[in-house]
Design a protein around this motif. Structure first.
Motif, PDB file in Angstrom:
ATOM      1  N   GLU A 278     -32.048 -42.714  18.649  1.00  0.00           N
ATOM      2  CA  GLU A 278     -31.425 -43.801  19.049  1.00  0.00           C
ATOM      3  C   GLU A 278     -31.286 -44.629  17.398  1.00  0.00           C
ATOM      4  N   HIS A 279     -31.899 -44.136  16.429  1.00  0.00           N
ATOM      5  CA  HIS A 279     -31.693 -44.748  15.178  1.00  0.00           C
ATOM      6  C   HIS A 279     -30.648 -44.150  14.357  1.00  0.00           C
ATOM      7  N   SER A 280     -30.377 -42.939  14.717  1.00  0.00           N
ATOM      8  CA  SER A 280     -29.251 -42.229  14.371  1.00  0.00           C
ATOM      9  C   SER A 280     -28.080 -42.664  14.827  1.00  0.00           C
ATOM     10  N   ARG A 281     -27.961 -43.089  16.116  1.00  0.00           N
ATOM     11  CA  ARG A 281     -26.858 -43.648  16.750  1.00  0.00           C
ATOM     12  C   ARG A 281     -26.457 -44.951  16.235  1.00  0.00           C
ATOM     13  N   THR A 282     -27.505 -46.037  16.185  1.00  0.00           N
ATOM     14  CA  THR A 282     -27.523 -47.123  15.540  1.00  0.00           C
ATOM     15  C   THR A 282     -26.715 -47.084  13.952  1.00  0.00           C
ATOM     16  N   ARG A 283     -27.382 -46.057  13.121  1.00  0.00           N
ATOM     17  CA  ARG A 283     -26.744 -45.850  11.905  1.00  0.00           C
ATOM     18  C   ARG A 283     -25.029 -45.565  11.947  1.00  0.00           C
TER      19      ARG A 283
ATOM     20  N   GLN B 167     -37.036 -58.070  12.087  1.00  0.00           N
ATOM     21  CA  GLN B 167     -35.784 -57.427  12.625  1.00  0.00           C
ATOM     22  C   GLN B 167     -34.646 -57.385  11.733  1.00  0.00           C
TER      23      GLN B 167
ATOM     24  N   ARG C 122     -28.615 -56.766  13.573  1.00  0.00           N
ATOM     25  CA  ARG C 122     -28.912 -56.228  14.887  1.00  0.00           C
ATOM     26  C   ARG C 122     -28.380 -57.194  15.912  1.00  0.00           C
ATOM     27  N   ASN C 123     -27.365 -57.051  16.657  1.00  0.00           N
ATOM     28  CA  ASN C 123     -26.927 -58.046  17.440  1.00  0.00           C
ATOM     29  C   ASN C 123     -26.728 -59.468  17.093  1.00  0.00           C
TER      30      ASN C 123
ATOM     31  N   THR D 135     -18.666 -49.232  12.162  1.00  0.00           N
ATOM     32  CA  THR D 135     -18.299 -50.740  12.078  1.00  0.00           C
ATOM     33  C   THR D 135     -17.643 -51.233  10.671  1.00  0.00           C
TER      34      THR D 135
ATOM     35  N   LEU E  66     -23.134 -46.147  14.413  1.00  0.00           N
ATOM     36  CA  LEU E  66     -22.342 -47.293  14.808  1.00  0.00           C
ATOM     37  C   LEU E  66     -22.217 -48.270  13.850  1.00  0.00           C
ATOM     38  N   ALA E  67     -23.209 -48.494  12.992  1.00  0.00           N
ATOM     39  CA  ALA E  67     -23.136 -49.595  11.904  1.00  0.00           C
ATOM     40  C   ALA E  67     -22.171 -48.799  10.846  1.00  0.00           C
TER      41      ALA E  67
END
Length: 268
Positions: free
Chosen positions: A38-43, A228, A232-233, A49, A45-46
């Protein structure tokens, strides 16, 4: 495999009667692998973006280019890139590189033979590399010297932000970019100093225009959410909607002023 342990059964009088093995269930795997995924996917996506934001603002900025070499006097994409590197972390560098590559491939690419296409890709790649190195160097130097992500909490941190992130980082951007254009005969060597100065000023202006406001908003968002990350959101609270409203108003004023020639003093 399950682990085996023994427990001793005792009678009421305390005399040992037997020892029975008890099988304990194996421990279930916890979630580090899922969390890392999940951390890799977040990175990812960031980074994507940031690349899209860089590209979109670059296309908008290039409409105001006033030099024959497509070097704009103000380059807001670097403001977004520097804010992302300071707030989010240096791991966002792929987004900076991809955004810069996409933003410059249309402006400086030359079509023709296979060799010419490869040289154009190499030229744009060098420009993107300079943008990435300048952004990473500026953000890392500021964070390392100040020990903070937010430069406006102390006077010393503000000076360090101006020195490293605003003035020093764009030196790398301009040097790599103009050198690549000069080697590719896109810019005459006699105009190197003039184009370099325009490139450097545009990066400095873009950082000064956008990065301070983004860092300030990031600081407010971080305090409102505890520990946080600030991005994030971001649109789940009032701060995010306020930022969105400010951006929309700024875009409306820009369109009315530059496309419809409406007097800016009346709009304001």
């Amino acid at each position: 495999s399950s682990r085996r342990r023994h427990t001793r059964l005792r009678t009421v009088t305390g005399v040992q009667t037997c020892a029975l093995p008890i099988l304990t269930a194996p421990r279930m795997a916890q979630g580090p692998l899922n969390l890392r995924g999940e951390h890799s996917r977040t990175r990812l996506l960031a980074s994507l973006t940031l690349a899209l934001v860089y590209y979109a603002t670059a296309e908008l900025s290039r409409r105001f280019a006033v030099t024959p070499q497509n070097v704009t006097p103000i380059w807001p994409p670097d403001g977004f890139a520097m804010a992302g590197a300071i707030l989010g972390g240096l791991w966002l560098w792929p987004g900076v590189f991809l955004g810069s590559f996409l933003a410059n491939i249309g402006a400086f690419a030359q079509t023709g033979s296979v060799l010419l296409n490869l040289l154009s890709i190499l030229k744009v790649g060098v420009i993107a590399l300079g943008t990435t190195l300048g952004t990473v160097l500026g953000a890392w130097s500021f964070r390392y010297s100040s020990g903070s992500r937010y430069p406006f909490q102390t006077v010393r941190a503000t000076y360090l932000f101006l020195l490293f992130a605003t003035l020093a980082g764009p030196i790398v951007n301009a040097t790599f970019g103009v050198t690549a254009l000069a080697i590719a005969d896109h810019v005459p060597w006699s105009d190197f100093a003039t184009v370099w100065l325009t490139w450097w000023i545009s990066n400095v202006a873009g950082i000064l225009m956008l990065t301070p406001s983004l860092l300030t908003w990031g600081s407010i968002a971080r305090r409102s959410r505890g520990s946080q990350p600030p991005f994030r959101n971001p649109f789940l609270n009032n701060n995010g909607w306020e930022l969105a409203l400010v951006i929309v108003i700024a875009l409306i004023i820009t369109v009315l002023s530059f496309w419809f020639s409406a007097p800016l003093r009346y709009i304001l």
